[in-house]
Design an enzyme around this catalytic site. Structure first.
Site, PDB file in Angstrom:
ATOM      1  N   LYS A  48      74.038 -15.692  78.522  1.00 36.54           N
ATOM      2  CA  LYS A  48      73.496 -16.072  79.827  1.00 36.54           C
ATOM      3  C   LYS A  48      74.601 -16.652  80.704  1.00 36.54           C
ATOM      4  O   LYS A  48      75.393 -17.489  80.246  1.00 36.54           O
ATOM      5  CB  LYS A  48      72.367 -17.084  79.636  1.00 36.54           C
ATOM      6  CG  LYS A  48      71.573 -17.420  80.901  1.00 36.54           C
ATOM      7  CD  LYS A  48      70.404 -18.331  80.553  1.00 36.54           C
ATOM      8  CE  LYS A  48      69.538 -18.659  81.761  1.00 36.54           C
ATOM      9  NZ  LYS A  48      68.374 -19.499  81.395  1.00 36.54           N
TER      10      LYS A  48
ATOM     11  N   SER B  22      63.790 -18.372  83.011  1.00 36.57           N
ATOM     12  CA  SER B  22      64.943 -17.941  83.781  1.00 36.57           C
ATOM     13  C   SER B  22      65.864 -16.971  83.039  1.00 36.57           C
ATOM     14  O   SER B  22      66.693 -16.304  83.667  1.00 36.57           O
ATOM     15  CB  SER B  22      65.757 -19.160  84.229  1.00 36.57           C
ATOM     16  OG  SER B  22      66.358 -19.833  83.125  1.00 36.57           O
TER      17      SER B  22
ATOM     18  N   SER C  40      62.399 -21.286  79.604  1.00 35.92           N
ATOM     19  CA  SER C  40      63.250 -20.203  80.087  1.00 35.92           C
ATOM     20  C   SER C  40      63.729 -19.227  79.033  1.00 35.92           C
ATOM     21  O   SER C  40      64.247 -18.160  79.372  1.00 35.92           O
ATOM     22  CB  SER C  40      64.465 -20.780  80.826  1.00 35.92           C
ATOM     23  OG  SER C  40      64.079 -21.296  82.079  1.00 35.92           O
TER      24      SER C  40
END
Length: 369
Positions: A20, A97, A121
């Site tokens: 990420k 997210s 997330s």
């Protein structure tokens, strides 16, 4: 639309790892999925601490995954880098997210992905994309070199197509990690207002395990959800307020609005939320004397369309987990409809070894349905 913000050419036998883009990699700028951050970012001088195990194991980092901007959103829609395409249906949100991380493993572009989970997330995009994700115990995985959102809630955890991939991810994050040698569990089934197809799918999956499953009540669940939301956005405002002041036009309107909500909260309301946090922790401590695992849906609805998605804020069963700092596993389960549901297994602090053992048993049982 893009799964990755940055791609890397790799070769060799190592595990393919997607990271990420709020986790520092030496020599690469960290964007946090945000134009304001990217326009100020210099290449990182060192790897984040959570990458050390993967480097030592020879993992091949295939790219930096896209995300909901600043890790503050549930849909995964990103105005600057595009929106990763949900592999179940391109018309649905991928979830946020950690949207790109979920899509990367779902589409076989990575064996394991790292995501972050502050209010859901890791688990929300796993639920939206039909994959698995592990929210780790707060403080278990080091956060040095990870772009912060709400430091009292932030965690890093693995995402994969299945539980075996999550085990591999934990082995990379924590060399020496081993799954507990357990097959039977005392399970507390907590019911919340949920789409009937999702509820039925969870019940079928649990019945297939032959575990000892009993209904439980969790007093203050809804208060814990509200308190977590307040404390999270208050901390997020403190984290990002200077960025908003410097570059307000380079941050999406939805994220700015959420940050400014954090600025509007008063001390009395935050103090009340902290009291709820303490009381909620006591509720879970007592419950984990009676059961080893708590089961809920991950989301109470199926993933919505790209033109909406904010309903996920109210449909997530993830915030109480973050408020308590305990780990939770999101796992897809088949339904009688077109889309899978997602089941959430919650355990006491530092019970990842047990949760993943339970996940392996549950996944095997589901395969017989």
């Amino acid at each position: 639309m893009s799964t990755f913000i940055t791609r890397f050419d790799t070769s060799g036998p190592g595990v393919r790892l997607a990271v990420k883009d709020l986790i520092d990699m030496e020599g690469v700028p960290t964007t946090a999925g945000c134009r304001a951050v990217a326009n100020e970012a210099a290449p990182a001088t060192r790897d984040a601490a959570c990458l050390l195990g993967a480097r030592a194991a020879g993992a091949r980092i295939v790219g930096r995954t896209n995300l909901h901007e600043l890790a503050l959103g549930v849909t995964g829609v990103n105005p600057w880098y595009g929106t990763p395409v949900n592999p179940l249906d391109p018309g649905l949100v991928p979830g946020g997210s950690s949207s790109g991380s979920a899509v990367a493993v779902a589409t076989l572009e990575a064996d394991v992905a790292y995501g972050s989970d502050t209010g859901g997330s890791v688990r929300i995009p796993a639920a939206c994309c039909g994959t698995a994700g592990l929210k780790t115990t707060w403080g278990r995985v080091p956060l040095e070199g990870v772009w912060p959102l709400s430091p009292s809630f932030d965690t890093v955890g693995p995402m994969a197509r299945d539980v075996g991939g999550l085990v591999l991810g934990m082995e990379l994050l924590e060399p020496g990690f081993t799954v507990a040698d357990l097959a039977r569990f005392r399970v507390g089934r907590f019911r919340i207002d949920t789409d009937p197809l999702i509820d039925a799918a969870i019940d079928r999956a649990l019945a297939a395990t032959e575990w000892d499953v009993g209904a439980i009540e969790l007093p203050r669940w809804h208060e814990a959800t509200a308190a977590a939301g307040l404390l999270l956005v208050a901390e997020a405002w403190e984290t990002d307020r200077e960025l908003v002041a410097r570059r307000p036009g380079e941050i999406g309107a939805d994220v700015v609005g959420r940050l400014k909500l954090g600025a509007s909260l008063d001390a009395r309301g935050l103090a009340s939320a902290q009291v709820v946090q303490q009381e909620w922790g006591a509720v879970l401590d007592e419950m984990f004397q009676r059961v080893e695992v708590i089961v809920t849906p991950t989301l109470t609805v199926f993933p919505p369309g790209l033109d909406g998605g904010e309903e996920l804020l109210m449909a997530r069963c993830t915030l109480p987990v973050n408020l308590a700092g305990v780990p939770a596993l999101a796992l897809p389960v088949p339904t009688s409809g077109a889309l899978p549901a997602s089941l959430q297994l919650i355990g006491p602090r530092h019970s990842e070894e047990m949760l993943l053992a339970a996940g392996l048993v549950l996944e095997s049982a589901i395969s017989t349905l």
